[in-house]
Design an enzyme around this catalytic site. Structure first.
Site: not given
Length: 459
Positions: A165, A284
């Site tokens: 992130k 994912h």
């Protein structure tokens, strides 16, 4: 007899309560909510018809084939306890309706058309039983759990990951730096966010190069094998394959794909490439909640998980269970077993409608990710066991001292939990105590525990 035109009730042809299911049939459990006034048998039969050989009126070309051989059959209907006018309809499909080795075709047939059907207020596919004969037409995961452990030389514990992130906006070099720090601190993997593809602020090739450098440096310094899930998802299949090929040329161990937005056809191609070239494949599930979140319409995630095991992937995100309701825990563990185990018994309390035999198709590692931190470690270790990947994004990068100490804290917490479990301690009861003890000899863990202590963990 001649051809008799006209519209007739589906249930005359497609509702067959006496049918004995065959071992080669694909079986489906649908949660059906009929429109008011539509009898459940007619609704169940309509689902069977519209997802197999039927159409709204009798057609003369029906006479050119054997409907008995090719039609889907609704063979059992039961009311859903506690719900008004809702039923589970069981449908059996003959194997010949499906193309071998194509998850795409299986879904187009079973869920392609019938969900917009007027006679139904809502429809949800709850589970599928994939027959052994059909399973055997799929390659499945590129490598599977055991081969992955052997490649990584990591045994007897869950693997640790971290999503880098902020997910959008970092330059490739700064991104690679964050990757290096996390891996150097003790994580096994770092991860591209699902929406990191190739944007103006960071093109894919630059990211791949800097991440490969980070991996090699961290491996050299720690003596452990490291990986970063390089997201190969792209706008075309050709571009996706190009990225996977480049990853292989860099010698990295693993790539990543968003299998629902990328599509099953692309995913299966990538999985075949990964097996042929020794790459692990991390999956994912971006977009899954659009499909699986409504409880009476859509497709349950356990079906999407089964489909992924057939299409191919070595890891898949599967929720965290932590802090959720008790019932959800059982349901989640149900599909976690469907991903990992070779044979799963029918168990309605865990949402498993059919016994599933995977006949040695490799297993998939479930990934727990989203809002977890060091205090959750004992519970996660207990719930998921060794064969899982625990992913801490903010729970690593949010450490007050930085990324590497955040990684150290997670690794220390994990090793402490695994050791405690192996010594026979009860992680559910003594979890907080185990973490506190470990804090005494790890200042990094102590600092992490301090930051997140207010976020309580209820079992």
């Amino acid at each position: 007899v001649g051809f008799k035109a006209g519209v007739k009730d589906y249930k005359l042809t497609y509702y067959t309560p006496d049918y004995e299911t065959k071992d080669t049939d694909i079986l489906a459990a649908f949660r059906v909510t009929p429109q008011p006034g539509v009898p459940p048998e007619e609704a169940g039969a309509a689902v069977a018809a519209e997802s197999s050989t039927g159409t709204w009126t009798t057609v003369w070309t029906d006479g050119l084939t054997s409907l008995d051989r090719y039609k889907g059959r609704c063979y059992h209907i039961e009311p859903v306890v506690g719900e008004e006018n809702q039923y589970i309809a069981y449908v059996a499909y003959p194997l010949d309706l499906f193309e071998e080795g194509s998850v795409t075709n299986m879904f187009t047939s079973i869920v392609g058309n019938v969900f917009g059907f007027k006679a139904l207020r809502a429809l949800r596919l709850e589970d599928l039983r994939i027959p052994v004969a059909y399973v055997k037409t799929f390659q499945g995961p590129p490598h599977g759990i055991q081969v992955e452990r052997d490649k990584l030389n990591k045994y007897g514990r869950p693997l640790l990951g971290c999503t880098i992130k902020p997910k959008l906006g970092l330059s490739a070099k700064n991104y690679g730096r964050a990757v290096y720090e996390c891996l150097r601190g003790g994580l096994d993997f770092t991860k591209d966010d699902e929406n990191v593809n190739s944007q103006p602020f960071m093109r894919w090739r630059d990211r791949f190069l800097f991440c490969a450098e980070a991996i090699n440096k961290a491996q050299a310094e720690t003596g452990e094998i490291k990986g970063h899930y390089l997201n190969a998802t792209a706008g075309t299949c050709e571009e996706m394959m190009k990225r996977a090929v480049f990853a292989r040329e860099l010698g990295v161990p693993i790539v990543m794909h968003d299998y629902l937005t990328g599509g099953f056809t692309a995913n299966t191609s990538l999985a075949h490439y990964c097996r042929d070239n020794g790459l692990l494949l991390h999956i994912h599930r971006a977009m899954h909640a659009v499909i699986d979140r409504q409880k009476n319409h859509g497709i349950h995630f356990r079906v999407l998980a089964k489909a992924l095991r057939m299409s191919g992937g070595d890891h898949i995100h599967a929720g965290t269970v932590v802090g959720k309701l008790e019932g959800e825990r059982e349901i989640t563990l149900g599909f976690v077993d469907l991903l990992r185990d070779d044979f799963i018994e029918k168990d309605r309390s865990r949402g498993i409608y059919f016994t599933q035999d995977w006949v040695s198709l490799p297993g998939v590692l479930p990934v727990a990710s989203g809002g977890i931190h060091v205090w959750h470690m004992p519970a996660l270790t207990e719930i998921f066991g060794d064969d899982s990947v625990l992913q801490f994004g903010g729970g690593t990068l949010g450490h007050p001292w930085g990324n590497a100490p955040g990684a150290v804290a997670n690794r220390v917490a994990l090793e402490a939990c695994v050791q405690a479990r192996n010594e026979g301690r009860d992680l559910a009861r003594e979890g907080n105590e185990i973490i506190r003890e470990a804090c005494k000899w790890s200042p990094e863990l102590a600092a992490a525990c301090e930051v997140w202590k207010a976020i309580k963990f209820e079992f």
